[in-house]
Design a protein around this motif. Structure first.
Motif, PDB file in Angstrom:
ATOM      1  N   CYS A 127      29.216  -1.901  73.464  1.00 19.36           N
ATOM      2  CA  CYS A 127      29.619  -0.507  73.309  1.00 19.36           C
ATOM      3  C   CYS A 127      29.027   0.407  74.368  1.00 19.36           C
ATOM      4  O   CYS A 127      29.223   1.621  74.306  1.00 19.36           O
ATOM      5  CB  CYS A 127      29.215  -0.004  71.925  1.00 19.36           C
ATOM      6  SG  CYS A 127      30.058  -0.845  70.563  1.00 19.36           S
ATOM      7  N   ASP A 128      28.269  -0.154  75.322  1.00 21.75           N
ATOM      8  CA  ASP A 128      27.662   0.695  76.332  1.00 21.75           C
ATOM      9  C   ASP A 128      28.525   0.850  77.568  1.00 21.75           C
ATOM     10  O   ASP A 128      28.304   1.751  78.376  1.00 21.75           O
ATOM     11  CB  ASP A 128      26.294   0.138  76.732  1.00 21.75           C
ATOM     12  CG  ASP A 128      26.380  -1.305  77.200  1.00 21.75           C
ATOM     13  OD1 ASP A 128      27.393  -1.963  76.899  1.00 21.75           O
ATOM     14  OD2 ASP A 128      25.435  -1.779  77.856  1.00 21.75           O
ATOM     15  N   GLN A 129      29.529  -0.015  77.747  1.00 21.71           N
ATOM     16  CA  GLN A 129      30.395   0.064  78.912  1.00 21.71           C
ATOM     17  C   GLN A 129      31.843  -0.169  78.512  1.00 21.71           C
ATOM     18  O   GLN A 129      32.129  -0.847  77.531  1.00 21.71           O
ATOM     19  CB  GLN A 129      29.997  -0.974  79.970  1.00 21.71           C
ATOM     20  CG  GLN A 129      28.612  -0.773  80.559  1.00 21.71           C
ATOM     21  CD  GLN A 129      28.353  -1.725  81.704  1.00 21.71           C
ATOM     22  OE1 GLN A 129      29.066  -1.747  82.705  1.00 21.71           O
ATOM     23  NE2 GLN A 129      27.316  -2.537  81.566  1.00 21.71           N
ATOM     24  N   VAL A 130      32.738   0.400  79.318  1.00 16.23           N
ATOM     25  CA  VAL A 130      34.176   0.228  79.099  1.00 16.23           C
ATOM     26  C   VAL A 130      34.642  -1.013  79.842  1.00 16.23           C
ATOM     27  O   VAL A 130      34.238  -1.261  80.974  1.00 16.23           O
ATOM     28  CB  VAL A 130      34.949   1.460  79.610  1.00 16.23           C
ATOM     29  CG1 VAL A 130      36.448   1.263  79.439  1.00 16.23           C
ATOM     30  CG2 VAL A 130      34.503   2.704  78.872  1.00 16.23           C
ATOM     31  N   ASP A 131      35.474  -1.815  79.203  1.00 14.67           N
ATOM     32  CA  ASP A 131      36.109  -2.933  79.889  1.00 14.67           C
ATOM     33  C   ASP A 131      37.298  -2.375  80.669  1.00 14.67           C
ATOM     34  O   ASP A 131      38.323  -2.001  80.094  1.00 14.67           O
ATOM     35  CB  ASP A 131      36.578  -3.991  78.887  1.00 14.67           C
ATOM     36  CG  ASP A 131      37.069  -5.241  79.591  1.00 14.67           C
ATOM     37  OD1 ASP A 131      36.260  -6.143  79.826  1.00 14.67           O
ATOM     38  OD2 ASP A 131      38.268  -5.296  79.924  1.00 14.67           O
ATOM     39  N   ARG A 132      37.159  -2.284  81.991  1.00 16.40           N
ATOM     40  CA  ARG A 132      38.168  -1.627  82.817  1.00 16.40           C
ATOM     41  C   ARG A 132      39.513  -2.357  82.796  1.00 16.40           C
ATOM     42  O   ARG A 132      40.566  -1.744  82.861  1.00 16.40           O
ATOM     43  CB  ARG A 132      37.665  -1.507  84.262  1.00 16.40           C
ATOM     44  CG  ARG A 132      36.456  -0.599  84.416  1.00 16.40           C
ATOM     45  CD  ARG A 132      36.801   0.818  84.048  1.00 16.40           C
ATOM     46  NE  ARG A 132      35.655   1.705  84.139  1.00 16.40           N
ATOM     47  CZ  ARG A 132      35.686   2.994  83.829  1.00 16.40           C
ATOM     48  NH1 ARG A 132      36.800   3.517  83.374  1.00 16.40           N
ATOM     49  NH2 ARG A 132      34.597   3.734  83.925  1.00 16.40           N
ATOM     50  N   GLU A 133      39.452  -3.677  82.727  1.00 14.76           N
ATOM     51  CA  GLU A 133      40.704  -4.439  82.696  1.00 14.76           C
ATOM     52  C   GLU A 133      41.495  -4.109  81.431  1.00 14.76           C
ATOM     53  O   GLU A 133      42.715  -3.880  81.482  1.00 14.76           O
ATOM     54  CB  GLU A 133      40.402  -5.931  82.755  1.00 14.76           C
ATOM     55  CG  GLU A 133      41.658  -6.805  82.698  1.00 14.76           C
ATOM     56  CD  GLU A 133      41.331  -8.281  82.627  1.00 14.76           C
ATOM     57  OE1 GLU A 133      42.263  -9.085  82.459  1.00 14.76           O
ATOM     58  OE2 GLU A 133      40.142  -8.636  82.727  1.00 14.76           O
ATOM     59  N   LEU A 134      40.801  -4.056  80.296  1.00 11.94           N
ATOM     60  CA  LEU A 134      41.463  -3.724  79.038  1.00 11.94           C
ATOM     61  C   LEU A 134      41.944  -2.277  79.042  1.00 11.94           C
ATOM     62  O   LEU A 134      43.024  -1.974  78.532  1.00 11.94           O
ATOM     63  CB  LEU A 134      40.513  -3.968  77.868  1.00 11.94           C
ATOM     64  CG  LEU A 134      41.068  -3.706  76.462  1.00 11.94           C
ATOM     65  CD1 LEU A 134      42.298  -4.563  76.195  1.00 11.94           C
ATOM     66  CD2 LEU A 134      40.001  -3.985  75.410  1.00 11.94           C
ATOM     67  N   ALA A 135      41.142  -1.371  79.617  1.00 11.39           N
ATOM     68  CA  ALA A 135      41.552   0.036  79.695  1.00 11.39           C
ATOM     69  C   ALA A 135      42.817   0.196  80.525  1.00 11.39           C
ATOM     70  O   ALA A 135      43.729   0.951  80.163  1.00 11.39           O
ATOM     71  CB  ALA A 135      40.413   0.872  80.280  1.00 11.39           C
ATOM     72  N   THR A 136      42.897  -0.527  81.629  1.00 12.47           N
ATOM     73  CA  THR A 136      44.085  -0.448  82.474  1.00 12.47           C
ATOM     74  C   THR A 136      45.316  -0.997  81.754  1.00 12.47           C
ATOM     75  O   THR A 136      46.405  -0.427  81.825  1.00 12.47           O
ATOM     76  CB  THR A 136      43.854  -1.227  83.778  1.00 12.47           C
ATOM     77  OG1 THR A 136      42.712  -0.693  84.450  1.00 12.47           O
ATOM     78  CG2 THR A 136      45.063  -1.130  84.693  1.00 12.47           C
ATOM     79  N   ALA A 137      45.134  -2.123  81.043  1.00 16.41           N
ATOM     80  CA  ALA A 137      46.259  -2.711  80.312  1.00 16.41           C
ATOM     81  C   ALA A 137      46.736  -1.789  79.196  1.00 16.41           C
ATOM     82  O   ALA A 137      47.946  -1.612  78.987  1.00 16.41           O
ATOM     83  CB  ALA A 137      45.847  -4.066  79.738  1.00 16.41           C
TER      84      ALA A 137
END
Length: 234
Positions: A127-137
């Protein structure tokens, strides 16, 4: 033309046309969704280009620095060799005296098991960082424009899951990917939720929350569509 022929003509005539299965609101909604997806796709493409250019620039800076350091080191070695006495005149080490120097620790980025600092290729967990790949999808499936750079870990993140979320008009939407067998926390009350198990055994969950008005930002039908597409990627 007699009466029988007239009856036959009326009998063979086509019936009433069927009622339409969509209206103007459906057409407008579909148009807005297509426009938003195009905008999100353009934003994602621009982000990728910026990251690639930044990586190329950093590689050039690091390469130049390493070349300068290597040249300086070679010059120092040559100078030291010119003034160093021969092996015969060098003072030998006392056999009973231990050396004050030990083997240097392994450097970061080496090939040994001590290698650190490299991100996992499977994604960013917790929960401390965003998964950028999932955010983009997720951004690519939303019918409203969002900024991937402003994504958050979302409302359903956990220690062992990849997660991403966005604030949208009317509330928020979050997505998470849990590994097979992982425990899933309780979902927020009043949310529209959908989940799918992927071909690899992972569990994809999408949740949409409202802004306090009593309904989520996206309907159950929309959430089902989001999770269906994301499940095919993980």
């Amino acid at each position: 033309m007699d009466e029988n022929e007239l009856k036959a003509l009326f009998r063979d005539a086509p019936g009433d046309s069927p009622s339409p299965t969509f209206d103007t609101a459906d057409v407008v909604r579909a148009s807005k969704r297509a426009t938003a997806r195009r905008r999100n796709g353009i934003a994602v493409a621009c982000s990728v280009v910026v990251l690639v250019l930044a990586g190329v620039g950093m590689f050039g800076v690091l390469g130049g620095t390493e070349l300068q350091m290597g040249t300086a080191a070679n010059s120092g070695d040559e100078a030291a060799s010119a003034g160093q006495p021969g092996a015969a005149s060098a003072r030998p080490l006392d056999s009973g005296e231990s050396s004050n120097f030990s083997n240097p620790p392994p450097q970061q980025g080496g090939d040994g098991p001590e290698k650190t600092g490299r991100m996992s290729a499977e994604g960013t967990y917790g929960c401390d960082q965003v998964d950028r790949e999932l955010a983009t999808a997720l951004a690519g499936e939303l019918p409203v424009p969002v900024d991937v750079a402003k994504s958050t870990p979302g409302d359903i993140c956990s220690t062992g899951a990849r997660s991403a979320g966005f604030q949208v008009p009317g509330g928020a939407v979050s997505a998470a990917v849990y590994p097979a067998g992982a425990s899933v926390p309780a979902m927020p009350a009043g949310a529209a939720e959908a989940r799918r198990t992927t071909a690899k055994g992972s569990l994809v969950i999408v949740v949409s929350l409202g802004d306090g008005s009593g309904k989520p930002a996206f309907s159950q039908t929309d959430v089902d569509g989001f999770v269906g597409v994301l499940a095919t990627r993980y």
